[in-house]
Design a protein around this motif. Structure first.
Motif, short mmCIF file in Angstrom:
data_model
loop_
_atom_site.label_atom_id
_atom_site.label_comp_id
_atom_site.label_asym_id
_atom_site.label_seq_id
_atom_site.Cartn_x
_atom_site.Cartn_y
_atom_site.Cartn_z
N ASP A 1 0.84 -1.22 0.00
CA ASP A 1 0.00 0.00 0.00
C ASP A 1 0.86 1.25 0.00
OD1 ASP A 1 -2.44 -1.04 -0.20
OD2 ASP A 1 -3.02 -0.81 1.92
N LYS A 2 1.93 1.21 0.83
CA LYS A 2 2.80 2.38 0.93
C LYS A 2 3.36 2.74 -0.44
CE LYS A 2 4.34 1.88 5.67
NZ LYS A 2 5.37 1.32 6.54
N ILE A 3 3.86 1.72 -1.14
CA ILE A 3 4.45 1.97 -2.46
C ILE A 3 3.40 2.52 -3.41
CG2 ILE A 3 5.50 0.82 -4.45
CD1 ILE A 3 6.92 -1.01 -2.38
N ARG A 4 2.20 1.95 -3.35
CA ARG A 4 1.13 2.41 -4.23
C ARG A 4 0.78 3.88 -3.93
NH1 ARG A 4 -4.07 2.78 -3.23
NH2 ARG A 4 -3.94 1.57 -1.30
N LEU A 5 0.69 4.22 -2.66
CA LEU A 5 0.33 5.60 -2.29
C LEU A 5 1.39 6.59 -2.76
CD1 LEU A 5 -1.00 4.92 1.32
CD2 LEU A 5 -2.35 5.67 -0.65
N ILE A 6 2.65 6.17 -2.61
CA ILE A 6 3.74 7.08 -2.98
C ILE A 6 3.86 7.21 -4.50
CG2 ILE A 6 6.27 7.30 -2.94
CD1 ILE A 6 6.07 6.26 0.00
N ASN A 7 3.71 6.07 -5.19
CA ASN A 7 3.81 6.12 -6.66
C ASN A 7 2.73 6.99 -7.29
OD1 ASN A 7 6.11 4.65 -6.84
ND2 ASN A 7 5.08 2.68 -7.18
N ALA A 8 1.65 7.16 -6.57
CA ALA A 8 0.56 7.98 -7.11
C ALA A 8 0.98 9.44 -7.28
CB ALA A 8 -0.66 7.89 -6.19
N PHE A 9 2.14 9.81 -6.71
CA PHE A 9 2.64 11.18 -6.85
C PHE A 9 3.63 11.33 -8.01
CE2 PHE A 9 1.09 11.32 -2.49
CZ PHE A 9 0.50 12.57 -2.43
N SER A 10 3.76 10.29 -8.84
CA SER A 10 4.80 10.32 -9.88
C SER A 10 4.62 11.49 -10.85
CB SER A 10 4.84 8.99 -10.63
OG SER A 10 3.56 8.77 -11.19
N TYR A 11 3.40 12.00 -10.96
CA TYR A 11 3.16 13.12 -11.88
C TYR A 11 3.94 14.38 -11.49
CZ TYR A 11 -0.09 14.50 -8.17
OH TYR A 11 -0.63 14.83 -6.97
N LEU A 12 4.48 14.42 -10.27
CA LEU A 12 5.26 15.60 -9.87
C LEU A 12 6.54 15.71 -10.71
CD1 LEU A 12 4.90 15.33 -5.98
CD2 LEU A 12 3.77 16.97 -7.49
N GLY A 13 6.94 14.57 -11.29
CA GLY A 13 8.07 14.59 -12.23
C GLY A 13 9.43 14.77 -11.58
N PHE A 14 9.56 14.33 -10.32
CA PHE A 14 10.87 14.44 -9.68
C PHE A 14 11.79 13.38 -10.28
CE2 PHE A 14 8.68 15.94 -5.51
CZ PHE A 14 8.33 17.13 -6.15
N ALA A 15 12.92 13.81 -10.87
CA ALA A 15 13.79 12.86 -11.57
C ALA A 15 15.12 12.67 -10.86
CB ALA A 15 14.03 13.34 -13.00
N GLY A 16 15.31 13.37 -9.74
CA GLY A 16 16.57 13.23 -9.00
C GLY A 16 16.66 11.88 -8.32
N PRO A 17 17.82 11.61 -7.67
CA PRO A 17 17.98 10.33 -6.99
C PRO A 17 17.12 10.22 -5.73
CG PRO A 17 19.89 11.75 -6.61
CD PRO A 17 19.02 12.46 -7.59
N GLU B 1 12.36 16.22 1.63
CA GLU B 1 11.51 15.10 2.06
C GLU B 1 10.06 15.52 1.88
OE1 GLU B 1 12.02 13.84 6.12
OE2 GLU B 1 10.36 12.38 5.97
N PHE B 2 9.30 14.65 1.22
CA PHE B 2 7.86 14.91 1.05
C PHE B 2 7.10 13.90 1.87
CE2 PHE B 2 10.07 16.77 -2.43
CZ PHE B 2 9.39 17.95 -2.68
N VAL B 3 6.09 14.37 2.60
CA VAL B 3 5.38 13.48 3.51
C VAL B 3 3.88 13.48 3.20
CG1 VAL B 3 5.02 12.86 5.94
CG2 VAL B 3 7.06 14.15 5.29
N LEU B 4 3.35 12.27 3.13
CA LEU B 4 1.89 12.10 3.05
C LEU B 4 1.41 11.74 4.45
CD1 LEU B 4 -0.79 11.81 1.49
CD2 LEU B 4 -0.14 9.42 1.05
N CYS C 1 -6.34 13.61 4.91
CA CYS C 1 -4.97 13.43 4.43
C CYS C 1 -4.35 14.79 4.11
CB CYS C 1 -4.93 12.59 3.17
SG CYS C 1 -5.82 11.05 3.30
N TYR C 2 -3.04 14.85 4.26
CA TYR C 2 -2.28 16.07 3.96
C TYR C 2 -1.02 15.68 3.21
CZ TYR C 2 -4.89 17.44 8.21
OH TYR C 2 -5.84 17.66 9.15
N PHE C 3 -0.55 16.55 2.35
CA PHE C 3 0.70 16.30 1.67
C PHE C 3 1.56 17.56 1.74
CE2 PHE C 3 3.37 16.29 -2.23
CZ PHE C 3 4.11 15.14 -1.95
N GLY C 4 2.82 17.40 2.14
CA GLY C 4 3.65 18.60 2.28
C GLY C 4 5.13 18.31 2.20
N ARG C 5 5.88 19.40 2.06
CA ARG C 5 7.34 19.33 1.99
C ARG C 5 7.91 19.66 3.36
NH1 ARG C 5 11.72 22.98 0.51
NH2 ARG C 5 10.28 24.74 0.48
#
Ligand SMILES: C[S@@+](CC[C@H](N)C(=O)[O-])C[C@H]1O[C@@H](n2cnc3c(N)ncnc32)[C@H](O)[C@@H]1O
Ligand SMILES: [Zn+2]
Lengths: 449, 127
Positions: free
Chosen positions: A113-129, A138-141, A160-164
């Motif tokens: 579930d954790k991986i699924r929830l985090i992958n749902a943010f892939s549209y942010l387009g972060f390409a760094g390591p 660090e981004f936190v859900l 739910c909240y999402f923030g940097r």
């Protein structure tokens, strides 16, 4: 912009007053958007990310602060908010190292579930390591789940909240000042976490002058010195300051923590016969004479184990020899001056009056007082015309509670001229410890009517 | 006990409070020591308006230090002149009375200082 404060879910009623005090210390314009005692998540409005970091850096009860990118009753709402309001920020994080974290309050998620929830943010387009240790960002859900959601099989969080991540509080300080590792303590030493919160509420800071008239082993001065204040203290029992006169002393505690620069001076004195210089209160005062302290912090004696005592003779008629004996003996270094029982409410009033006389304008007095949980036996919050109540925080025990009450010294010209006149000269009569102390009486009657 | 603390203290006897002779208390048989403390300019600037300068001049002379000027330095002078800052720091913050007595100029009561801690408890006939 809005920011999310992640509190620890403990000492709930202390959390907002602490943050508000820190905003005063840092001179930050703070607006609370949403807050509830039941949740560790608080949304505030602040002028900048720098202000957010400064606000939180010495907080004991806030764990971290985050730039809020989106919030909502479910994940879809969070994503919608992130896409609607933050696309202009995404490019700033396109190449830095980063990580995503999930913080599920009162809930749990499987690894999948954790991986699924985090992958749902892939549209942010972060390409760094992706870097789990010390990433640039660090981004936190955050998920706020109902109590017992796992055993009850509840499927979804309520919010739910999402923030940097921006910065952390000072959750390490209570460990640093932990009583278990302190050289010298007594049964009434205040635990490090609450002493530090008290120091925050009193606005202790570099260059400030703080006084504890019931200093004991020095818990409050130590906490205030940790924040850079210079501290003074006194106690009717000189032994509490001197300790064993070797390593276990109040001074030794300051030494242990490397805080000697914050140790102003300690002396033996009774608050009701205090040697601190002060000028009588007057509406047309010059606003300065005799005003010495930025803050007064204390935990006055409750008078439970031992009746509350001040200097004097309880019943001079019944024991007429005490005064002449004192006259004869008082120069002897081992002479112990007689004490008499005193009223707890009168002592609280004495503290407030002393504070009104010695605090600079906008200076604060923070003190602890016990009360019964039962409303009928509750002791009201004491008042004084020169002091405005800032906050009342409560720590609840099984049958009783204790409160941390904080006041602000209002400038003379803001005092209601009638209020001082109409201040009732409440005279507390009674001679036995129970007559003088409603809390002690309720305590020994086990809080039953 | 720091010289600074002495500037905050008067006789504890209630009937002495209205007499100007009860402040400052006068050191007697004082054994002095000097602590090494880092200079804190912010603290000194904050303290300045809260110090009774005349009382400090008296104390300083009674302890055998050179006479202080009649007027306290301003906050600007403290910021600009390192010597003024250091001298004030060394007098107020570093100088300690370790043993001796503090005497009230009004009632004559003597408060003992032992190991830097003064005792202001009063016998019953003075409460
Ligand atoms: C609850 S304890 C405070 C403990 C302190 N916060 C500490 O960390 O050790 C109350 C203290 O008040 C002192 N006390 C009792 N009556 C007093 C009075 N009339 N004036 C000054 N101090 C008094 C007691 O000796 C005791 O040390
Ligand atoms: Zn006197």
């Amino acid at each position: 912009m809005d920011y999310l404060i992640r509190f620890s879910q403990s000492h709930e009623t202390f959390r907002l007053p602490e943050i508000q005090a820190l905003a005063v210390i840092e001179g930050i314009d703070l607006k609370v958007i949403s807050y509830s005692l039941e949740s560790p998540f608080c949304i505030v409005h602040l002028p900048s990310a720098t202000a957010a970091r400064r606000l939180i850096q010495r907080s004991i009860l806030a764990m971290s602060v985050h730039e809020l990118w989106g919030a909502g009753a479910d994940l879809a709402a969070v994503h919608a908010a992130v896409c609607a309001t933050t696309p202009h920020l995404w490019a700033d994080y396109a190449t830095c190292s980063f990580k995503f974290t999930l913080d599920s309050y009162q809930g749990s998620r499987s690894a999948a579930d954790k991986i699924r929830l985090i992958n749902a943010f892939s549209y942010l387009g972060f390409a760094g390591p992706i870097q789990m240790r010390n990433p640039d960002e660090e981004f936190v859900l955050f998920e706020d789940w109902p109590l017992n959601s796992t055993p009850l099989g509840i499927a979804d969080p309520t919010y739910c909240y999402f923030g940097r991540f921006l910065g952390a509080g000072a959750r390490d300080l209570p460990k640093r000042l932990d009583l278990k590792k302190r050289r010298y303590i007594s049964t009434t030493s205040m635990d490090a976490e609450l002493a530090l919160v008290t120091a925050n509420l009193a606005l202790a800071a570099p260059g400030k002058i703080v006084y504890d008239p019931f200093v004991g082993t020095g818990s409050f001065p130590i906490a205030c010195a940790q924040f850079g204040a210079v501290t003074f203290g006194s106690d009717i029992d000189g032994r509490s300051i001197r300790g064993d006169e070797k390593k276990k002393t109040l001074r030794g505690n300051f030494e242990q923590y490397g805080l000697l620069a914050g140790l102003g001076g300690m002396f033996t004195a009774d608050l009701t016969n205090s040697p601190i210089r002060r000028a009588p209160l007057r509406h047309d005062g010059d606003g300065a004479t005799g005003r010495i302290f930025d803050a007064i912090v204390c935990d006055p004696p409750y008078g439970v184990r031992e009746g509350l005592r001040v200097l004097g003779v309880r019943d001079p008629e019944k024991s007429p020899w005490i005064i002449p004996k004192g006259k004869e003996m008082y120069k002897d270094p081992d002479f112990v001056p007689p004490r008499k029982p005193y009223s707890f409410l009168a002592m609280l009033d004495d503290i407030l009056h002393f504070a009104a006389q010695t605090l600079v304008d906008n200076g604060r007095v923070s003190f602890w007082m016990p009360t019964a949980n039962d409303e009928e036996q509750e002791i009201p919050v004491p008042a004084h015309p020169y002091l405005e109540t800032v906050s009342v925080c409560t720590q609840v025990f099984n049958k009783w509670s204790r409160r941390l009450i904080t006041y602000r010294r209002i400038p003379d010209n803001e005092v209601d001229p009638e209020a001082m006149k109409s201040r009732e000269e409440t005279i507390y009569v009674g001679k036995s410890a129970d007559e003088l102390n409603p809390f002690r009486k309720a305590y020994f009657n086990k809080f039953e009517n | 006990m720091k010289v600074l603390t002495l500037n905050f203290l008067t006789c504890a006897v209630k009937t002495c409070k209205s007499s100007s002779d009860s402040f400052p208390l006068h050191p007697k048989d004082a054994e002095l020591a000097s602590d090494d403390v880092e200079v804190n300019p912010q603290l000194l600037v904050n303290l300045l308006p809260r110090i009774d300068w005349n009382a400090l001049r008296t104390t300083s002379t009674e302890l055998g230090f050179p006479q202080l000027p009649e007027q306290p330095p301003t906050a600007e002078e403290l910021g600009a002149d390192e010597k003024v800052l250091k001298d004030l720091h060394s007098l107020l913050i570093e100088t300690q009375i370790m043993e001796g007595k503090l005497v009230c100029g009004h009632c004559g009561h003597e408060y003992a200082i032992r190991e830097g801690i003064a005792n202001f408890l009063l016998p019953s006939h003075l409460v």
